[in-house]
Scaffold this active site. Structure first.
Site, short mmCIF file in Angstrom:
data_model
loop_
_atom_site.label_atom_id
_atom_site.label_comp_id
_atom_site.label_asym_id
_atom_site.label_seq_id
_atom_site.Cartn_x
_atom_site.Cartn_y
_atom_site.Cartn_z
CB ALA A 1 -16.21 1.33 -1.73
CG ASP B 1 -6.01 1.92 -7.78
OD1 ASP B 1 -5.27 0.99 -6.93
OD2 ASP B 1 -6.43 3.08 -7.34
CD GLU C 1 -3.01 -0.65 -0.05
OE1 GLU C 1 -2.91 -0.60 -1.40
OE2 GLU C 1 -3.56 -1.58 0.52
CE1 TYR D 1 -2.68 7.54 -2.62
CE2 TYR D 1 -1.89 9.41 -3.99
CZ TYR D 1 -2.14 8.09 -3.78
OH TYR D 1 -1.60 7.14 -4.58
CB SER E 1 -9.90 0.74 -8.14
OG SER E 1 -8.71 0.80 -7.23
CB THR F 1 4.69 0.27 -2.40
OG1 THR F 1 3.50 -0.39 -2.86
CG2 THR F 1 4.89 -0.19 -1.01
CG ASP F 2 0.84 3.10 -6.41
OD1 ASP F 2 1.04 3.92 -5.62
OD2 ASP F 2 -0.35 2.95 -7.16
C1 GLA Z 1 -5.22 4.58 -4.24
C2 GLA Z 1 -4.26 5.07 -5.60
C3 GLA Z 1 -3.15 3.73 -5.81
C4 GLA Z 1 -2.28 3.60 -4.46
C5 GLA Z 1 -3.12 3.10 -3.34
C6 GLA Z 1 -2.55 2.88 -2.06
O1 GLA Z 1 -5.83 3.58 -4.51
O2 GLA Z 1 -5.10 5.25 -6.54
O3 GLA Z 1 -2.50 4.27 -6.87
O4 GLA Z 1 -1.56 4.64 -4.17
O5 GLA Z 1 -4.28 4.21 -3.18
O6 GLA Z 1 -1.82 1.75 -2.36
#
Ligand code: GLA
Length: 387
Positions: free
Chosen positions: A126, A175, A36, A227, A129, A38-39
């Protein structure tokens, strides 16, 4: 997606636009098993696709007009011109499909308009995605109709650009890649630095287990605030440590990295989460490949603690799901997705599912929280053409 649903979407398209659509496409929402935040640090993630999908019926247009309609939002057909699409100007749901058309055109692809009708079974807000499902469904449709020949990972990059630049949400690449590239029965081990992928078999039912999604019904919002702050903090950490991204801090170099960060307390916490979380993804992959699925439980729980205490993006409802599920016998549990609300996942023996679900529902009622939505998540197919 069953035939009646496809038929329904195509029929509605005809009612709205006066002709059959050229095709119908679907793209799923996702849950993330581990990895989580990490992307956007060039790290590892491990999502899988949900059976919930956004379905789009689409036809090309050659007159530069983009017509958009959602069954799920009031307000009728919205009409835009593709050559007037302007990043940051649209605060409605239409920014997602329009952003995809903008990103394709901005990358030089000859998209000259479209009629689009859509509906979705992915719960919105929620943490599952719904935005990526919508983007990827539209991108796949336009890719097919305009014969652009783009691969799943390329569509994911374009969808991410649509969301970052056109919508204005600083999200990573997980996502969109999950929605575009996941396959049924597998979790997707993705290296977000180069988008190399490995499909890891993940058939819990065959091993007597289930994975539950608990939607806390606490809505999150990524385009504003927290975020982006976490992302900026991670970038600061990478700069202070002199690396391209936090992915480049090895797990066995964590203590030295933390020492170098001195009294930068907040950055230290963010760095610790990212470095340990990348390690947890690698541990999870190794355990699944060794057939030791139950042993991922404690890894998920550590991941939750790290998101709660170091990354600080959990909330009382998510913590309550995790604590209650574990007390009621779950193998593992953690929040999933961006945080600040949204959903948690619970890994459980099939025989314990009812007890755990009941315990979570009762705990929410006792705490005075809105009743959660609980459903089983089976790793499902990625984006595809339906007709
Ligand atoms: C959201 C973002 C993703 C990712 C997650 C956390 O879903 O869209 O790119 O950063 O949060 O892992």
């Amino acid at each position: 997606m069953s035939e009646p649903v496809v038929g329904g979407v195509a029929e509605r398209f005809k009612e709205l636009y006066g002709a059959e659509p050229e095709g119908v496409w679907a793209a799923p929402g996702r849950v993330n098993l581990i990895g989580e935040h990490t992307d956007y640090n060039d790290g590892f993630v491990m999502p899988f696709a949900l059976p919930h999908v956004t379905v789009v019926a689409v036809s090309r247009r050659e007159d530069g007009v983009l017509r958009l309609h959602s069954e799920d939002v009031e307000g009728g057909v919205v009409e835009l011109r593709v050559d007037e699409l302007n990043p940051g100007s649209d605060k409605n749901w239409t920014a997602y499909p329009a952003g995809v058309a903008w990103a394709l055109r901005d990358a030089g692809h000859p998209v000259t308009g479209a009629d689009i009708h859509l509906t979705s079974t992915v719960p919105s807000g929620a943490g599952l995605s719904s935005s990526a499902a919508l983007e990827v469904a539209v991108a796949l449709a336009l890719n097919d109709l305009y014969e652009l020949g783009l691969k799943g990972w390329q569509l994911a990059r374009l969808c991410q650009r649509a969301e970052n630049v056109y919508v204005g949400a600083p999200v990573g690449i997980m996502d969109q890649t999950a929605s575009a590239c996941c396959t049924a029965g597998h979790a997707l081990f993705l290296d977000t630095r180069d988008l190399s992928q490995q499909q890891i078999p993940f058939d819990l039912a065959a091993e007597g287990m289930r994975l539950l999604v608990v939607d806390t019904q606490v809505k999150h919002e990524h385009s504003t605030g927290e975020y982006g702050k976490r992302r900026a903090g991670c970038e600061k950490g990478a700069a202070l440590l002199g690396v391209e991204a936090l992915r480049d801090v090895p797990y066995d170099g964590l203590d030295a990295a933390l020492a170098r960060l001195g009294n930068e307390e907040e950055v230290r916490r963010l760095v610790r989460h990212i470095v340990t979380e990348n390690h947890r993804v690698e541990q999870t992959v190794a355990l699944l490949e060794a057939g030791e699925t139950r042993a991922i439980g404690p890894v998920l729980v550590e991941g939750h603690a790290s998101l709660r205490d170091d990354f600080r993006i959990s909330c009382p409802e998510l913590d309550l799901v995790v604590d209650t599920a574990l007390s009621a016998g779950a193998i593992g549990a953690r929040m999933t997705g961006g945080g600040f609300g949204g959903s948690a996942i619970v890994l459980a023996e099939t025989t314990d599912v009812d007890t755990i679900t009941k315990a979570v529902r009762e705990a929410f009622a006792a705490a005075g929280f809105t009743a959660p939505r609980v459903f089983e998540a089976v790793p499902s197919a990625g984006a595809r053409r339906l007709s």
